[in-house]
Scaffold this motif. Structure first.
Motif, PDB file in Angstrom:
ATOM      1  N   ALA A   1      -9.966   6.219  -2.085  1.00  0.00           N
ATOM      2  CA  ALA A   1      -9.440   4.869  -1.862  1.00  0.00           C
ATOM      3  C   ALA A   1      -8.182   4.629  -2.685  1.00  0.00           C
ATOM      4  O   ALA A   1      -7.207   4.048  -2.195  1.00  0.00           O
ATOM      5  N   ALA A   2      -8.195   5.075  -3.941  1.00  0.00           N
ATOM      6  CA  ALA A   2      -7.022   4.897  -4.801  1.00  0.00           C
ATOM      7  C   ALA A   2      -5.830   5.700  -4.283  1.00  0.00           C
ATOM      8  O   ALA A   2      -4.688   5.233  -4.319  1.00  0.00           O
ATOM      9  N   ILE A   3      -6.084   6.905  -3.815  1.00  0.00           N
ATOM     10  CA  ILE A   3      -5.003   7.742  -3.281  1.00  0.00           C
ATOM     11  C   ILE A   3      -4.438   7.123  -2.011  1.00  0.00           C
ATOM     12  O   ILE A   3      -3.213   7.095  -1.799  1.00  0.00           O
ATOM     13  N   ILE A   4      -5.318   6.601  -1.163  1.00  0.00           N
ATOM     14  CA  ILE A   4      -4.862   5.941   0.065  1.00  0.00           C
ATOM     15  C   ILE A   4      -4.013   4.723  -0.263  1.00  0.00           C
ATOM     16  O   ILE A   4      -2.937   4.509   0.331  1.00  0.00           O
ATOM     17  N   LEU A   5      -4.448   3.912  -1.203  1.00  0.00           N
ATOM     18  CA  LEU A   5      -3.663   2.743  -1.597  1.00  0.00           C
ATOM     19  C   LEU A   5      -2.309   3.151  -2.165  1.00  0.00           C
ATOM     20  O   LEU A   5      -1.283   2.525  -1.883  1.00  0.00           O
ATOM     21  N   THR A   6      -2.305   4.208  -2.963  1.00  0.00           N
ATOM     22  CA  THR A   6      -1.046   4.683  -3.546  1.00  0.00           C
ATOM     23  C   THR A   6      -0.068   5.121  -2.462  1.00  0.00           C
ATOM     24  O   THR A   6       1.098   4.695  -2.444  1.00  0.00           O
ATOM     25  N   LEU A   7      -0.529   5.963  -1.551  1.00  0.00           N
ATOM     26  CA  LEU A   7       0.373   6.512  -0.535  1.00  0.00           C
ATOM     27  C   LEU A   7       0.827   5.456   0.465  1.00  0.00           C
ATOM     28  O   LEU A   7       2.004   5.419   0.843  1.00  0.00           O
ATOM     29  N   THR A   8      -0.082   4.593   0.902  1.00  0.00           N
ATOM     30  CA  THR A   8       0.324   3.575   1.885  1.00  0.00           C
ATOM     31  C   THR A   8       1.249   2.541   1.258  1.00  0.00           C
ATOM     32  O   THR A   8       2.089   1.953   1.946  1.00  0.00           O
ATOM     33  N   THR A   9       1.129   2.331  -0.056  1.00  0.00           N
ATOM     34  CA  THR A   9       2.037   1.416  -0.743  1.00  0.00           C
ATOM     35  C   THR A   9       3.407   2.055  -0.945  1.00  0.00           C
ATOM     36  O   THR A   9       4.450   1.402  -0.804  1.00  0.00           O
ATOM     37  N   MET A  10       3.407   3.353  -1.260  1.00  0.00           N
ATOM     38  CA  MET A  10       4.681   4.055  -1.468  1.00  0.00           C
ATOM     39  C   MET A  10       5.463   4.223  -0.171  1.00  0.00           C
ATOM     40  O   MET A  10       6.700   4.250  -0.186  1.00  0.00           O
ATOM     41  N   PHE A  11       4.722   4.353   0.945  1.00  0.00           N
ATOM     42  CA  PHE A  11       5.374   4.613   2.238  1.00  0.00           C
ATOM     43  C   PHE A  11       4.937   3.556   3.253  1.00  0.00           C
ATOM     44  O   PHE A  11       4.268   3.860   4.242  1.00  0.00           O
ATOM     45  N   PRO A  12       5.329   2.309   3.037  1.00  0.00           N
ATOM     46  CA  PRO A  12       4.863   1.238   3.932  1.00  0.00           C
ATOM     47  C   PRO A  12       5.357   1.372   5.359  1.00  0.00           C
ATOM     48  O   PRO A  12       4.688   0.907   6.297  1.00  0.00           O
ATOM     49  N   ASP A  13       6.512   2.003   5.552  1.00  0.00           N
ATOM     50  CA  ASP A  13       7.059   2.131   6.903  1.00  0.00           C
ATOM     51  C   ASP A  13       6.224   3.043   7.793  1.00  0.00           C
ATOM     52  O   ASP A  13       6.407   3.053   9.008  1.00  0.00           O
ATOM     53  N   ALA A  14       5.307   3.807   7.195  1.00  0.00           N
ATOM     54  CA  ALA A  14       4.439   4.668   8.005  1.00  0.00           C
ATOM     55  C   ALA A  14       3.451   3.849   8.829  1.00  0.00           C
ATOM     56  O   ALA A  14       2.887   4.356   9.811  1.00  0.00           O
ATOM     57  N   GLY A  15       3.221   2.606   8.437  1.00  0.00           N
ATOM     58  CA  GLY A  15       2.415   1.707   9.260  1.00  0.00           C
ATOM     59  C   GLY A  15       0.915   1.919   9.213  1.00  0.00           C
ATOM     60  O   GLY A  15       0.205   1.464  10.107  1.00  0.00           O
ATOM     61  N   LEU A  16       0.418   2.570   8.169  1.00  0.00           N
ATOM     62  CA  LEU A  16      -1.025   2.823   8.100  1.00  0.00           C
ATOM     63  C   LEU A  16      -1.762   1.788   7.261  1.00  0.00           C
ATOM     64  O   LEU A  16      -2.976   1.909   7.053  1.00  0.00           O
ATOM     65  N   ALA A  17      -1.057   0.763   6.792  1.00  0.00           N
ATOM     66  CA  ALA A  17      -1.683  -0.321   6.041  1.00  0.00           C
ATOM     67  C   ALA A  17      -0.917  -1.613   6.324  1.00  0.00           C
ATOM     68  O   ALA A  17       0.278  -1.582   6.627  1.00  0.00           O
ATOM     69  N   PRO A  18      -1.590  -2.748   6.225  1.00  0.00           N
ATOM     70  CA  PRO A  18      -0.905  -4.029   6.413  1.00  0.00           C
ATOM     71  C   PRO A  18       0.072  -4.307   5.280  1.00  0.00           C
ATOM     72  O   PRO A  18       0.069  -3.630   4.251  1.00  0.00           O
ATOM     73  N   GLU A  19       0.882  -5.328   5.460  1.00  0.00           N
ATOM     74  CA  GLU A  19       1.831  -5.734   4.431  1.00  0.00           C
ATOM     75  C   GLU A  19       1.084  -6.218   3.203  1.00  0.00           C
ATOM     76  O   GLU A  19       0.129  -7.000   3.293  1.00  0.00           O
ATOM     77  N   ILE A  20       1.515  -5.746   2.043  1.00  0.00           N
ATOM     78  CA  ILE A  20       0.877  -6.155   0.785  1.00  0.00           C
ATOM     79  C   ILE A  20       0.968  -7.675   0.622  1.00  0.00           C
ATOM     80  O   ILE A  20       2.020  -8.281   0.819  1.00  0.00           O
ATOM     81  N   GLY A  21      -0.150  -8.270   0.292  1.00  0.00           N
ATOM     82  CA  GLY A  21      -0.201  -9.715   0.092  1.00  0.00           C
ATOM     83  C   GLY A  21      -0.622 -10.498   1.314  1.00  0.00           C
ATOM     84  O   GLY A  21      -0.947 -11.681   1.206  1.00  0.00           O
ATOM     85  N   SER A  22      -0.638  -9.848   2.471  1.00  0.00           N
ATOM     86  CA  SER A  22      -1.073 -10.531   3.687  1.00  0.00           C
ATOM     87  C   SER A  22      -2.601 -10.595   3.726  1.00  0.00           C
ATOM     88  O   SER A  22      -3.286  -9.829   3.034  1.00  0.00           O
ATOM     89  N   PRO A  23      -3.181 -11.512   4.527  1.00  0.00           N
ATOM     90  CA  PRO A  23      -4.641 -11.549   4.656  1.00  0.00           C
ATOM     91  C   PRO A  23      -5.225 -10.214   5.108  1.00  0.00           C
ATOM     92  O   PRO A  23      -6.286  -9.797   4.621  1.00  0.00           O
ATOM     93  N   ASP A  24      -4.541  -9.542   6.014  1.00  0.00           N
ATOM     94  CA  ASP A  24      -5.032  -8.239   6.471  1.00  0.00           C
ATOM     95  C   ASP A  24      -5.009  -7.209   5.345  1.00  0.00           C
ATOM     96  O   ASP A  24      -5.816  -6.277   5.341  1.00  0.00           O
TER      97      ASP A  24
END
Length: 202
Positions: free
Chosen positions: A69-92
């Motif tokens: 989970a920590a690795i997923i959060l790290t990578l999706t935060t570092m590469f937001p344009d990949a589209g595998l996580a919602p925008e940080i701070g949004s309800p999603d």
């Protein structure tokens, strides 16, 4: 600099699928290591920085990051344009983080206890059980087709993973089984599975 310590056909394969889905393999150095296996094979690799000799481990500029989970959060935060996580701070985003932490804190223990045939009132009170786990997945997928609704995310990659490895643990629910099958059939995951199978044969 990012380095992923990985052992084929292990929990770290989930992170390889994520990396493939995100298209970020060129940004990450893959370091294959051995780990102790349930069948008694393998062993702890001195090159592995994980405190318990497990995988996956992501090392970011010298900092060791464990737990999927920590690795997923790290990578999706570092590469937001990949589209595998919602925008940080949004309800999603909050829902996304909840799925990842629920997996680490509840789903994996429940699946392991069930497979081991372990039952105790303290465990049920803390983690609940397979029925509650299935009910929560079903409730989300009824709004689906993915855990976040109409959007496939890294949460689907992590949450379906125990059922891909241990089909007998999959809840006997057509909606959940269909979701697991769709996750397993993702082209990125299939490429990882095929590559790991080829390495095993070689």
């Amino acid at each position: 600099m990012l380095t992923l310590y990985h052992s084929p056909q292990s929990r770290s394969s989930t992170i390889l699928s994520l990396i493939e889905e995100m298209g970020i393999a060129d940004w990450i150095t893959l370091q294959e290591v051995t780990i102790p296996r349930m069948d008694g094979s393998g062993g702890r690799d001195p090159a592995n920085p994980h405190p318990e000799g497990k995988v996956p481990v992501l090392v970011q500029d010298g900092t060791v990051i464990t737990e999927r989970a920590a690795i997923i959060l790290t990578l999706t935060t570092m590469f937001p344009d990949a589209g595998l996580a919602p925008e940080i701070g949004s309800p999603d985003w909050g829902a996304f983080v909840a799925w990842l932490t629920w997996y680490q804190g509840v789903v994996e223990p429940v699946v392991i206890f069930q497979a081991a045939g372990i039952s105790h009132p303290w465990l049920t009170a803390t983690f609940r059980g397979p029925e509650e786990m299935a009910a929560r997945l079903r409730a989300a997928l009824e709004r689906g087709p993915w855990l976040l609704g109409g959007r496939f995310s890294a949460a689907d990659i992590l949450l379906h993973s125990p059922f891909a490895w241990f089909p007998e643990a999959t809840p006997d629910d057509p909606l959940i089984r269909d979701w697991v099958d769709r996750c397993k059939a993702r082209p990125a995951r299939l490429r990882v599975v095929e590559a790991e199978a080829a390495r095993r044969v070689a």
